[in-house]
Scaffold this active site. Sequence first.
Site, PDB file in Angstrom:
ATOM      1  N   ASP A 184      -3.856  -0.204  -3.663  1.00  0.00           N
ATOM      2  CA  ASP A 184      -4.046   0.931  -2.757  1.00  0.00           C
ATOM      3  C   ASP A 184      -3.032   2.037  -3.038  1.00  0.00           C
ATOM      4  O   ASP A 184      -2.249   2.435  -2.176  1.00  0.00           O
ATOM      5  CB  ASP A 184      -3.996   0.482  -1.299  1.00  0.00           C
ATOM      6  CG  ASP A 184      -5.317  -0.158  -0.851  1.00  0.00           C
ATOM      7  OD1 ASP A 184      -6.125  -0.520  -1.725  1.00  0.00           O
ATOM      8  OD2 ASP A 184      -5.539  -0.280   0.360  1.00  0.00           O
ATOM      9  N   ASP A 224      -6.025   7.485  -2.052  1.00  0.00           N
ATOM     10  CA  ASP A 224      -6.835   7.737  -0.856  1.00  0.00           C
ATOM     11  C   ASP A 224      -5.971   8.047   0.364  1.00  0.00           C
ATOM     12  O   ASP A 224      -4.988   7.377   0.639  1.00  0.00           O
ATOM     13  CB  ASP A 224      -7.795   6.585  -0.538  1.00  0.00           C
ATOM     14  CG  ASP A 224      -8.996   6.545  -1.475  1.00  0.00           C
ATOM     15  OD1 ASP A 224      -9.344   7.605  -2.021  1.00  0.00           O
ATOM     16  OD2 ASP A 224      -9.576   5.460  -1.659  1.00  0.00           O
ATOM     17  N   ASP A 240       0.826  -1.208   0.000  1.00  0.00           N
ATOM     18  CA  ASP A 240       0.000   0.000   0.000  1.00  0.00           C
ATOM     19  C   ASP A 240       0.862   1.260   0.000  1.00  0.00           C
ATOM     20  O   ASP A 240       1.834   1.364   0.752  1.00  0.00           O
ATOM     21  CB  ASP A 240      -0.876   0.032   1.256  1.00  0.00           C
ATOM     22  CG  ASP A 240      -1.869  -1.113   1.327  1.00  0.00           C
ATOM     23  OD1 ASP A 240      -1.484  -2.249   1.018  1.00  0.00           O
ATOM     24  OD2 ASP A 240      -3.014  -0.866   1.729  1.00  0.00           O
ATOM     25  N   HIS A 288      -3.644  -8.312  -3.252  1.00  0.00           N
ATOM     26  CA  HIS A 288      -3.698  -7.219  -2.292  1.00  0.00           C
ATOM     27  C   HIS A 288      -4.174  -7.654  -0.917  1.00  0.00           C
ATOM     28  O   HIS A 288      -3.527  -7.372   0.099  1.00  0.00           O
ATOM     29  CB  HIS A 288      -4.600  -6.095  -2.804  1.00  0.00           C
ATOM     30  CG  HIS A 288      -4.733  -4.970  -1.832  1.00  0.00           C
ATOM     31  ND1 HIS A 288      -3.716  -4.060  -1.616  1.00  0.00           N
ATOM     32  CD2 HIS A 288      -5.721  -4.632  -0.967  1.00  0.00           C
ATOM     33  CE1 HIS A 288      -4.079  -3.210  -0.675  1.00  0.00           C
ATOM     34  NE2 HIS A 288      -5.293  -3.531  -0.268  1.00  0.00           N
ATOM     35  N   ASN A 315      -8.275  -2.767  -2.673  1.00  0.00           N
ATOM     36  CA  ASN A 315      -9.650  -2.407  -2.336  1.00  0.00           C
ATOM     37  C   ASN A 315      -9.912  -0.914  -2.478  1.00  0.00           C
ATOM     38  O   ASN A 315     -11.071  -0.487  -2.540  1.00  0.00           O
ATOM     39  CB  ASN A 315     -10.004  -2.878  -0.914  1.00  0.00           C
ATOM     40  CG  ASN A 315      -9.168  -2.211   0.152  1.00  0.00           C
ATOM     41  OD1 ASN A 315      -7.936  -2.284   0.123  1.00  0.00           O
ATOM     42  ND2 ASN A 315      -9.812  -1.575   1.118  1.00  0.00           N
TER      43      ASN A 315
END
Length: 249
Positions: free
Chosen positions: A42, A45, A11, A126, A74
């Site tokens: 990821d 965000d 991530d 992931h 996700n």
Amino acid sequence: DVKAPCKVFGDLHGQLRDLLLLWGHFGFPATPEAPSVVFNGDFVDRGSHQVELLCVLFALKVMHPHSIFLNRGNHEDATMNKKYGFAKACLEAFGGAGAELFELITTTFTTLPLASLIDEKILVVHGGIGDGKWTIADLRKVQRPLKHSDLQMDSNQWLWNLLWSDPIEDDESSGSSSVFGVHSSPRGKLAVKFGWNVTQAFCACNGLDLVIRSHQAKRGGLGFDVMHNQSLLRVFSARDYEGHNNDCA
């Protein structure tokens, strides 16, 4: 399919500085130090440089299509992006064109692969393997694009868990029943947690040596963990994610 040697990054969540630090230490992608690279989802965000980081990754993929691999996480999902900041980041970066750009990017997210396979022996995904009752051959047959609603279909619960499931910690509880098998997850009704026996059975069935996953920042962690009798590796590449005081790897 990815050729070894290969480096895997977890991530990133828009933390571009961490990515540049990791490249400075481990080598820039598509160079002799890092001939193949998997970015394990990821990308956006929450972070301060979501748009910039994604532009770098997309540019690398265009420049080196056979060396750079972008797995879906996700957070490569329009529903998540509207809630956790990427939609807003696009509007702030591109003004009136931001909304259209956001739609184009999130459409691209629906086409990203859900996993990468390194030399037929290491699966990079992931979230996790869910209940493990599927095969690499099943995964190769998955048709994309996959929208949020597609992933939430009952028949696609195993795909949802590629993005959302988590492994049960080897020492999570003294009760042996809680570290075996498949259990419900606090991440939602479709997500599950899987024990070490699920991972080992899945690897044996599919001829794998290792599963690499991301998805979790451990509070005070090093950015990676070896789990499930050395059949599972977690890697996370965003430092101090949400105040977790974690390192990156």
